[in-house]
Design an enzyme around this catalytic site. Structure first.
Site, PDB file in Angstrom:
ATOM      1  N   SER A 179      19.071 -10.548 -28.470  1.00  0.00           N
ATOM      2  CA  SER A 179      19.184 -11.883 -28.857  1.00  0.00           C
ATOM      3  C   SER A 179      17.812 -12.654 -29.505  1.00  0.00           C
ATOM      4  O   SER A 179      17.390 -11.908 -30.644  1.00  0.00           O
ATOM      5  CB  SER A 179      19.515 -12.813 -27.662  1.00  0.00           C
ATOM      6  N   ASP A 232      30.978 -12.424 -29.147  1.00  0.00           N
ATOM      7  CA  ASP A 232      29.848 -13.198 -28.698  1.00  0.00           C
ATOM      8  C   ASP A 232      29.858 -14.787 -29.191  1.00  0.00           C
ATOM      9  O   ASP A 232      29.829 -15.063 -30.277  1.00  0.00           O
ATOM     10  CB  ASP A 232      28.688 -12.637 -29.653  1.00  0.00           C
ATOM     11  N   HIS A 240      28.188 -12.142 -25.127  1.00  0.00           N
ATOM     12  CA  HIS A 240      26.596 -12.176 -25.514  1.00  0.00           C
ATOM     13  C   HIS A 240      26.119 -11.161 -24.331  1.00  0.00           C
ATOM     14  O   HIS A 240      25.528 -11.937 -23.247  1.00  0.00           O
ATOM     15  CB  HIS A 240      26.027 -13.603 -25.627  1.00  0.00           C
TER      16      HIS A 240
END
Length: 218
Positions: A116, A168, A199
């Site tokens: 991320s 996600d 995620h």
């Protein structure tokens, strides 16, 4: 000031290093448990370094202070990554890479990984670093300032592993695909994998990461 980090030392002689950057609100402790799951061959001598991001206010979370590699002022993809913050954190991570080089580890035995927000830093820093690293692992992530990549990237022969979740809700898969397209357009050897997940990191992905790291660091 050098970033503090969780360090998982190799059992055998230290021959390679993976610097792995966490996501927003997490810490270096978040990904450290993945090391025994990866079960890297001891003869590769892989050290894992999981730095803690600085604590700072994050706009989209009401200005709450948390570990963050950069501020996020908007969920819009083109405004999501604070470019100045990305560059400042990249400079801090660069110091960690320099420490590994100074300890005698070759640049091509250093992998820069990130999940991320951490992946944003990895994709930004590695192609711009003064030496060609062993590769980039960019998980569930996107790219900061893609329009500047072609002008600023020094190394366009890097190996890149990109993995994303199809469901996600935090970083849409299209955002990851956009970064992947920029890498491919600029000649980087990027591979794309996606899984039916949100995620996160899944078991199949861990197996993929293990195989990729072995190929890069053998």
């Amino acid at each position: 000031m050098t970033l503090e980090a969780v360090v998982c030392s190799p059992v055998a002689e230290h021959r390679a290093t993976v610097i792995w950057l966490h996501g927003l609100g997490d810490s270096g402790d978040g990904f450290a448990p993945i090391v025994p799951e990866l079960n890297m061959p001891s003869e590769l001598g892989v050290k894992f370094v999981f730095p803690h991001a600085p604590i700072q206010a994050v706009t989209i979370n009401g200005g709450m202070k948390m570990r963050s590699w950069y501020d996020i002022v908007s969920f819009d993809l083109d405004k999501r990554a604070d470019e100045q913050g990305v560059r400042e954190s990249a400079a801090k991570v660069e110091q960690l890479i320099e420490q590994e080089l100074a300890s005698g580890i070759a640049a091509d035995k250093i992998i820069l990984a990130g999940f991320s927000q951490g992946g944003v830093i990895a994709l930004h820093l590695a192609p711009r670093f003064h030496q060609a690293l062993g590769g980039i692992m960019a998980l569930s992530t996107y790219m900061c300032a893609p329009s500047k990549f072609a002008d600023e990237a020094i190394h366009t022969d890097l190996k890149v592993l990109m993995v994303h979740g199809r469901q996600d809700p935090v970083v849409p898969m299209d955002a990851g695909k956009q970064a992947f397209d920029v890498l491919c357009t600029n000649g980087l050897d990027a591979k794309w994998y996606d899984y039916p997940m949100a995620h996160q990191v899944c078991g199949e992905e861990i197996a993929l990461i293990r195989q990729w790291l072995i190929e890069r660091l053998h």
